[in-house]
Design a protein around this motif. Structure first.
Motif, PDB file in Angstrom:
ATOM      1  N   MET A 110       0.830  -1.206   0.000  1.00 54.08           N
ATOM      2  CA  MET A 110       0.000   0.000   0.000  1.00 54.08           C
ATOM      3  C   MET A 110       0.865   1.256   0.000  1.00 54.08           C
ATOM      4  O   MET A 110       0.448   2.308  -0.476  1.00 54.08           O
ATOM      5  CB  MET A 110      -0.978  -0.020   1.169  1.00 54.08           C
TER       6      MET A 110
ATOM      7  N   GLY B  46       0.298   3.857  -2.980  1.00 57.94           N
ATOM      8  CA  GLY B  46      -0.038   5.255  -2.734  1.00 57.94           C
ATOM      9  C   GLY B  46       0.908   6.201  -3.462  1.00 57.94           C
ATOM     10  O   GLY B  46       0.483   7.199  -4.057  1.00 57.94           O
TER      11      GLY B  46
ATOM     12  N   THR C  32      -1.582  -6.147  -2.679  1.00 62.14           N
ATOM     13  CA  THR C  32      -2.415  -5.658  -1.579  1.00 62.14           C
ATOM     14  C   THR C  32      -3.625  -6.571  -1.390  1.00 62.14           C
ATOM     15  O   THR C  32      -3.956  -6.957  -0.259  1.00 62.14           O
ATOM     16  CB  THR C  32      -2.910  -4.221  -1.861  1.00 62.14           C
TER      17      THR C  32
ATOM     18  N   SER D  31      -4.111  -8.795   1.846  1.00 63.22           N
ATOM     19  CA  SER D  31      -5.187  -8.468   2.779  1.00 63.22           C
ATOM     20  C   SER D  31      -6.038  -9.712   3.073  1.00 63.22           C
ATOM     21  O   SER D  31      -6.516  -9.877   4.199  1.00 63.22           O
ATOM     22  CB  SER D  31      -6.049  -7.325   2.237  1.00 63.22           C
TER      23      SER D  31
ATOM     24  N   LEU E 297     -10.239  -2.102   9.823  1.00 63.00           N
ATOM     25  CA  LEU E 297      -9.273  -1.707   8.793  1.00 63.00           C
ATOM     26  C   LEU E 297      -8.965  -2.878   7.863  1.00 63.00           C
ATOM     27  O   LEU E 297      -8.852  -2.710   6.647  1.00 63.00           O
ATOM     28  CB  LEU E 297      -7.984  -1.200   9.442  1.00 63.00           C
TER      29      LEU E 297
ATOM     30  N   TYR F 221     -11.552  -3.142   5.372  1.00 64.91           N
ATOM     31  CA  TYR F 221     -11.416  -2.050   4.411  1.00 64.91           C
ATOM     32  C   TYR F 221     -10.368  -2.402   3.347  1.00 64.91           C
ATOM     33  O   TYR F 221     -10.577  -2.167   2.151  1.00 64.91           O
ATOM     34  CB  TYR F 221     -11.034  -0.757   5.130  1.00 64.91           C
ATOM     35  N   PHE F 222      -9.226  -2.968   3.774  1.00 65.54           N
ATOM     36  CA  PHE F 222      -8.151  -3.264   2.816  1.00 65.54           C
ATOM     37  C   PHE F 222      -8.633  -4.248   1.748  1.00 65.54           C
ATOM     38  O   PHE F 222      -8.290  -4.123   0.580  1.00 65.54           O
ATOM     39  CB  PHE F 222      -6.921  -3.841   3.522  1.00 65.54           C
TER      40      PHE F 222
ATOM     41  N   PHE G 137     -11.141  -2.303  -0.513  1.00 61.62           N
ATOM     42  CA  PHE G 137     -10.428  -1.273  -1.263  1.00 61.62           C
ATOM     43  C   PHE G 137      -9.631  -1.888  -2.414  1.00 61.62           C
ATOM     44  O   PHE G 137      -9.713  -1.437  -3.562  1.00 61.62           O
ATOM     45  CB  PHE G 137      -9.514  -0.525  -0.293  1.00 61.62           C
ATOM     46  N   SER G 138      -8.865  -2.958  -2.109  1.00 58.99           N
ATOM     47  CA  SER G 138      -8.020  -3.517  -3.167  1.00 58.99           C
ATOM     48  C   SER G 138      -8.860  -4.347  -4.146  1.00 58.99           C
ATOM     49  O   SER G 138      -8.573  -4.378  -5.345  1.00 58.99           O
ATOM     50  CB  SER G 138      -6.895  -4.359  -2.562  1.00 58.99           C
TER      51      SER G 138
ATOM     52  N   LEU H 156      -7.909   7.957  -2.940  1.00 62.12           N
ATOM     53  CA  LEU H 156      -8.115   7.004  -1.853  1.00 62.12           C
ATOM     54  C   LEU H 156      -6.820   6.224  -1.586  1.00 62.12           C
ATOM     55  O   LEU H 156      -6.416   6.033  -0.439  1.00 62.12           O
ATOM     56  CB  LEU H 156      -9.240   6.044  -2.251  1.00 62.12           C
TER      57      LEU H 156
ATOM     58  N   SER I  24      -4.633   6.419   1.787  1.00 61.42           N
ATOM     59  CA  SER I  24      -4.643   5.186   2.584  1.00 61.42           C
ATOM     60  C   SER I  24      -3.252   4.740   3.009  1.00 61.42           C
ATOM     61  O   SER I  24      -3.128   3.754   3.739  1.00 61.42           O
ATOM     62  CB  SER I  24      -5.304   4.050   1.787  1.00 61.42           C
TER      63      SER I  24
ATOM     64  N   LEU J 122      -2.859   3.902   6.655  1.00 63.95           N
ATOM     65  CA  LEU J 122      -3.807   2.979   7.309  1.00 63.95           C
ATOM     66  C   LEU J 122      -3.192   1.623   7.688  1.00 63.95           C
ATOM     67  O   LEU J 122      -3.426   1.144   8.800  1.00 63.95           O
ATOM     68  CB  LEU J 122      -5.051   2.794   6.436  1.00 63.95           C
TER      69      LEU J 122
END
Lengths: 338, 446
Positions: B194, B198, B224, B228, B327, B330-331, B334-335, B356, B360, B363
């Protein structure tokens, strides 16, 4: 068990001597860094230690961890007993690392000058602290029966330990200058040989004073030498190595002079470890001294760890030789291209 | 404040700081192996510039990890001398083994990786990226071995007030070592990916060096997603292990006060240790029994099995764990979304997603800290679970005022380190790829 304990004493000092002769040259180079005037020479000194200094500290880390694994009470006593000194040592390492990294990227000469001072002061403080710590261990500490140091921080700053600390600075200053002479080009090697010459005289005088005051300040260090006179060979060989530094350096045989300095550093350490033996940390009350036999880990731990070291040490030596061969050439003032 | 509390704060601060940088390097190291193998196959200027850039970012992060790692190794002796004397026969060994087997490998070959672009054969240079990654990952194993022994000690006996090793493999691979190791490594891969994602998203947002940013973006997005999911499944394995070997910690994590069959899984709530209840609880009936013992009717031990004096601080165990789980979910989402958007390259131009990804970056760092807090606070009041109390473990020869001084020294110098790292990484990002050839990859035309 006795064999294992002695093996570990030897392994431990391989790591610590490895640390002193390797990080010693970049600490020593750090002192001289400040005495050079031109940017070109400073750049050259940094390039001469650039690929090595970070890796050199690994020898200290591994030595410290090996002390923890093989002689936990010694690790606990020394590290808690020298609390503030070690915090300053850690801060010195980090500050010095930041200074080395930042000065290389800093465009303003004035600010770069400040980082140069930080680099040199960091190098001196680290060396002084290591020397003072060793002086205190040689001299003996006021330990209680658990092994806690009952003295205060200021008790650590006694004249004998400070003398050893200053001696350490002179020794590594010689060592660092010899490294600069070996690794740089242009006018710098000749200048560095002169530096090595003056630091060498300091080393000699301080070593003699330390030996002269030892019967008064730390008489217990002479016991082994009195009982076994053959041991005097060790300091004699150390003196020979010290002499060879001068001879080789005068002949501009820089590699030979540097290796003689390696032997001299090793010799000083081995001679003083021999003086302590079988104690590792002498206590004012001899009953509470930490020794090879009362402070070691168990048979099984020492055995398992010995196997790991026997497998690992050849690799470590291999990596070290490999990186030194890769960067064997004399450096110029050009920026290393990362 | 007393010496125990100051030492605990100092250790938590220094280990927490170290645990920001060490996992990024483990994750990045493996991503760099992939980037280096791309370069080795194509030999293109683009792939070289990508690998070169990420090796530099790696080196900066690694330097902070090493500098702060030395502190950790010193602190067992400086602040926890009684602990070091008690466990040294077992605990020192993995630390020494880490130095011998990993540190030399990592630091030597990082120098080779950094400086070997022109002076080495491409093959040796490529292999050095593998050696750095192996060293970093192996180093994590030794540290997790040491820490897991504090959680679930094994392979020892107590002789004369000291823990003495009786079985090396049993101590090293104690019940919690493997689940915790794989959970941590998966989290490190997630954190490294991540981080790369980013930074790559930033270039895409700026529409700068897009050909240079897309391959690492795609690579890190895929990792990711995989990482995750791994974190979640291995996390479950870890939780089952905790239920068996550290039931008090599980009860604290879940706010389970009463031992019960058909124990519910708490989705939300605020535990109240004084009244021994959870306010505003939202529960899934039987969920905890099912997760911990694979049987919705199984009995789960509650906090009532342990005297209240030996409970870990409940809020500091309960909330970090639940936030971490949020979290973690979320990962995955998100991915997963990013992978869906990857079709036809939509994601490279979809600005909200790129924003995002950029925002992130912190995070996973927060999640990994929360996980660590859950593990370490959940073990309290023990420093070695049910063998030694944290309060008995400190260095009695060090006065509290000296610990206060050292804590302030660490806070200031670590702040400097962090600022240095941040500015150095920022400068590399702004500088972008270093190459004398125009970087046009095949993706640019797409």
């Amino acid at each position: 068990m006795i064999v294992l304990q002695h093996s570990w004493l030897v392994i431990l000092w391989i790591f610590f001597i490895g640390y002193l002769v390797l990080d010693g040259f970049d600490l020593g180079a750090g002192f001289w860094h400040l005495l050079t005037r031109g940017e070109e020479e400073r750049r050259m000194i940094l390039n001469a230690i650039g690929p090595f200094w970070d890796g050199n500290e690994v020898w200290l880390i591994t030595g410290g961890a090996s002390l923890f694994a093989a002689f936990p009470p010694v690790y606990a006593t020394i590290f808690s007993g020298f609390y503030l000194a070690l915090i300053v040592l850690l801060a010195g390492f980090m500050f010095r690392a930041i200074a080395i990294e930042l000065r290389g990227k800093e465009p303003s000469p004035r600010i770069r000058g400040y980082w140069d001072i930080a680099f040199a002061v960091g190098s001196i403080v680290i060396t002084l602290l290591l020397g003072v710590a060793w002086g205190n261990i040689l001299r003996g500490l006021p330990l209680d029966q658990v092994g806690n140091n009952t003295g205060s921080f200021f008790d650590l700053l006694n004249p004998y330990s400070l003398l050893i600390g200053v001696f350490g600075i002179a020794l590594l200053a010689t060592h660092g200058a010899l490294w600069i002479a070996l690794k740089t080009s242009g006018d710098l090697p000749a200048k560095a040989r002169r530096w090595a010459g003056s630091a060498w005289i300091g080393t000699l005088l301080l070593a003699l004073s330390a030996i002269l005051v030892t019967p008064a300040a730390a008489p217990h260090l002479l016991t082994n030498y009195m009982v076994h006179p053959l041991l005097w060979l060790l300091p004699a060989l150390t003196a020979l190595a010290l002499l060879l530094i001068k001879v080789y350096s005068a002949q501009q045989r820089d590699l030979a002079a540097f290796l003689a300095s390696v032997c001299a550093i090793g010799g000083f350490i081995i001679s003083s470890v021999t003086a302590l033996y079988p104690r590792m940390v002498p206590a004012d009350n001899p009953q509470f001294s930490l020794t090879l036999s009362n402070a070691s880990s168990s048979f099984l731990t020492l055995k398992v760890m010995l196997i790991i070291v026997i497998i690992g040490l050849p690799f470590i030596v291999g990596y070290t030789v490999f990186t030194h061969r890769l960067f064997a050439a004399r450096v110029t003032a050009d920026q290393f291209h990362y | 404040m007393d010496a125990v509390m100051l030492s605990r704060i100092q250790f938590a601060f220094t280990v927490g700081f170290h645990f920001l940088f060490a996992p990024i390097t483990i994750g990045l190291a493996w991503l760099i192996v992939v980037l280096m193998s791309r370069y080795r196959r194509s030999g293109s200027a683009l792939d070289r510039a990508i690998a070169h850039f990420w090796v530099k970012i790696f080196a900066l992060t690694f330097a902070v990890g090493v500098a702060t790692g030395i502190t950790m190794e010193f602190e067992f002796g400086t602040n926890w001398a009684a602990y070091s004397r008690f466990v040294g026969d077992i605990f020192g060994a993995p630390l020494a083994a880490e130095g011998i087997t990993s540190f030399f490998l990592e630091s030597s070959f990082l120098a080779v990786l950094l400086l070997g672009w022109t002076r080495l054969s491409p093959r040796v240079h490529y292999i050095s990226s593998w050696l750095v990654a192996l060293g970093a990952t192996l180093s994590g194993l030794w540290i997790i071995i040491a820490n897991s022994w504090m959680q679930t000690p094994a392979g020892y006996t107590i002789v004369g007030g000291r823990a003495v090793l009786t079985d090396f493999l049993a101590a090293a691979f104690n019940p919690s070592t493997l689940p915790r190791y794989f959970h941590t490594i998966a989290a490190a891969l997630l954190m490294g990916s991540m981080f790369m994602l980013g930074i790559s998203a930033w270039y895409l947002l700026k529409k700068q060096h897009e050909a240079f940013a897309r391959p690492p973006f795609t690579l890190s997005l895929s990792l990711t997603f995989v990482a995750s999911l791994l974190v979640l499944f291995i996390g479950h394995w870890h939780a089952v292990e905790v239920a068996h070997f550290q039931p008090t910690k599980l009860a604290a994590i879940e706010g389970l006060f009463d031992t019960q069959r058909h124990a519910p899984l708490l989705v939300f709530g605020i535990p109240d240790p004084a009244q021994r209840t959870v306010h505003y609880a939202v529960r899934i009936p039987g969920g905890l029994s099912w997760l911990a013992h694979n049987d919705a009717d199984a009995e789960v031990a509650g906090l009532d099995q342990t005297p209240a004096a030996d409970w870990p601080p409940l809020p500091l165990t309960f909330f970090p764990f639940h936030l971490m789980v949020v979290l973690g979910c979320y990962f995955i989402g998100f991915s997963g979304l990013g992978l869906l958007l990857l079709r036809n390259g939509v994601v490279y131009r979809f600005r909200p997603y790129l924003w995002l990804a950029l925002l992130s970056i912190p995070l996973p760092a927060i999640a990994i800290q929360l996980g660590w807090i859950t593990a370490e606070v959940g073990r309290q009041p023990w420093i070695v679970y049910q063998l030694m109390r944290t309060a008995e473990a400190i260095s009695v020869s060090v006065p509290a005022v000296q610990i206060l001084i050292s804590l302030l020294v660490f806070i200031s110098i670590y702040s400097l380190l962090f600022i240095w790292w941040f500015l150095a990484v920022r400068r590399e990002i702004l500088r972008g790829p270093e190459t004398d050839q125009p970087l046009t990859g095949p993706e640019v035309a797409a």
